[in-house]
Enzyme design. Structure first.
Site, PDB file in Angstrom:
ATOM      1  N   ASP A  22       0.812  -1.217   0.000  1.00 57.66           N
ATOM      2  CA  ASP A  22       0.000   0.000   0.000  1.00 57.66           C
ATOM      3  C   ASP A  22       0.845   1.267   0.000  1.00 57.66           C
ATOM      4  O   ASP A  22       0.314   2.356  -0.190  1.00 57.66           O
ATOM      5  CB  ASP A  22      -0.914   0.029   1.234  1.00 57.66           C
ATOM      6  CG  ASP A  22      -1.978  -1.062   1.184  1.00 57.66           C
ATOM      7  OD1 ASP A  22      -2.330  -1.482   0.068  1.00 57.66           O
ATOM      8  OD2 ASP A  22      -2.447  -1.472   2.259  1.00 57.66           O
ATOM      9  N   HIS A 133      10.204   6.106 -18.349  1.00 57.05           N
ATOM     10  CA  HIS A 133      11.380   5.247 -18.131  1.00 57.05           C
ATOM     11  C   HIS A 133      11.365   4.000 -19.019  1.00 57.05           C
ATOM     12  O   HIS A 133      12.345   3.263 -19.071  1.00 57.05           O
ATOM     13  CB  HIS A 133      11.477   4.814 -16.665  1.00 57.05           C
ATOM     14  CG  HIS A 133      11.754   5.931 -15.719  1.00 57.05           C
ATOM     15  ND1 HIS A 133      12.784   6.824 -15.901  1.00 57.05           N
ATOM     16  CD2 HIS A 133      11.120   6.304 -14.580  1.00 57.05           C
ATOM     17  CE1 HIS A 133      12.783   7.704 -14.911  1.00 57.05           C
ATOM     18  NE2 HIS A 133      11.784   7.420 -14.104  1.00 57.05           N
ATOM     19  N   ASP A 170      11.037  16.117 -14.356  1.00 53.03           N
ATOM     20  CA  ASP A 170      10.926  15.072 -13.344  1.00 53.03           C
ATOM     21  C   ASP A 170      12.241  15.034 -12.594  1.00 53.03           C
ATOM     22  O   ASP A 170      13.288  15.406 -13.141  1.00 53.03           O
ATOM     23  CB  ASP A 170      10.655  13.718 -14.015  1.00 53.03           C
ATOM     24  CG  ASP A 170      10.233  12.635 -13.026  1.00 53.03           C
ATOM     25  OD1 ASP A 170      11.083  12.228 -12.208  1.00 53.03           O
ATOM     26  OD2 ASP A 170       9.076  12.206 -13.056  1.00 53.03           O
TER      27      ASP A 170
END
Length: 233
Positions: A22, A133, A170
């Site tokens: 999670d 990527h 990024d």
């Protein structure tokens, strides 16, 4: 009268999620929060929503080999996905991920197409899984298909656009996008990222601003560029 703002978002893309952790960084909430914030701020009130769709094999193979598409489509169980990801760096998948990745690609293409056809002015694609990527047969770094590179290739191959610029902002270098378009003089790729003497992932020297590789790809296209909608990465 100026063309309206356009966006693409589809909750089917939220079905791509990690089934065993999670706390992973790339998660469905990222896309949902972006959409909800834009909506709450009234930025979508007069916007045109571009329908999301699955990309075709022909579209995906503008940047990826057919063998990869077949491998991903063949992942039917969580065990299949785990086995596929073992040899990849920073990647998780679940059985719904390949179809979700097709939606991300198809949506990215169609918002670019809407822009080129002047149905919208600028636009924003809220898509996932991300893509910058991924290249060739190597999904990695949470990325499956390279959405933005495929959309750029589609623009120059299918829509008659002569020059395209991708600006990648990024903290990580857009290594996948660079590898997808580095031999295409019609596409200019500019990446703003952290290199930190090679200590930062993906650790590749060609993404240092002092290397010939970086200088080469920032000068890949010298004529006037055509820009197109940003894709959420």
């Amino acid at each position: 009268m100026s063309a309206p703002f356009g966006f693409v978002y589809d909750e089917r893309m939220l079905e791509h999620e990690c089934l065993y952790d999670d706390g992973v960084f790339e998660r469905p909430e990222r896309a949902r929060y972006i959409y909800e914030r834009l909506k709450a701020d009234g930025l979508l009130d007069n916007a045109v929503q571009i329908p999301a769709r699955h990309a075709t094999d022909e579209e995906i193979t503008l940047c990826h080999p057919t063998a990869l598409v077949k491998k991903l489509d063949g992942l039917k169980t969580t065990e299949d996905c785990e086995e596929f990801c073992k040899s990849k760096e920073i990647l998780w998948l679940q059985p719904k991920s390949p179809k979700t990745a097709r939606i991300a690609v198809g949506s990215s293409i169609d918002i670019v197409k809407a822009n080129v056809e002047k149905k919208i002015g600028n636009g924003f694609a809220i898509v996932r899984p991300p893509g910058h990527h991924s290249y060739g047969d190597l999904p990695q770094g949470y990325c499956v298909y390279n959405n933005i590179a495929i959309a750029a290739k589609y623009a120059v191959e299918k829509l008659g656009v002569k020059r395209v610029m991708i600006f990648d902002f990024d903290i990580h270098a857009g290594n996948g996008t660079y590898n997808c378009i580095k031999d295409d003089d019609r596409i200019l790729f500019v990446s703003s990222h952290l290199y930190h003497y090679g200590a930062f992932w993906p650790h590749e020297q060609e993404f240092d601003c002092d290397t010939k590789g970086f200088v080469a790809f920032t000068h890949a296209a010298r004529a006037t560029t055509s820009t197109f909608p940003s894709t959420a990465q």
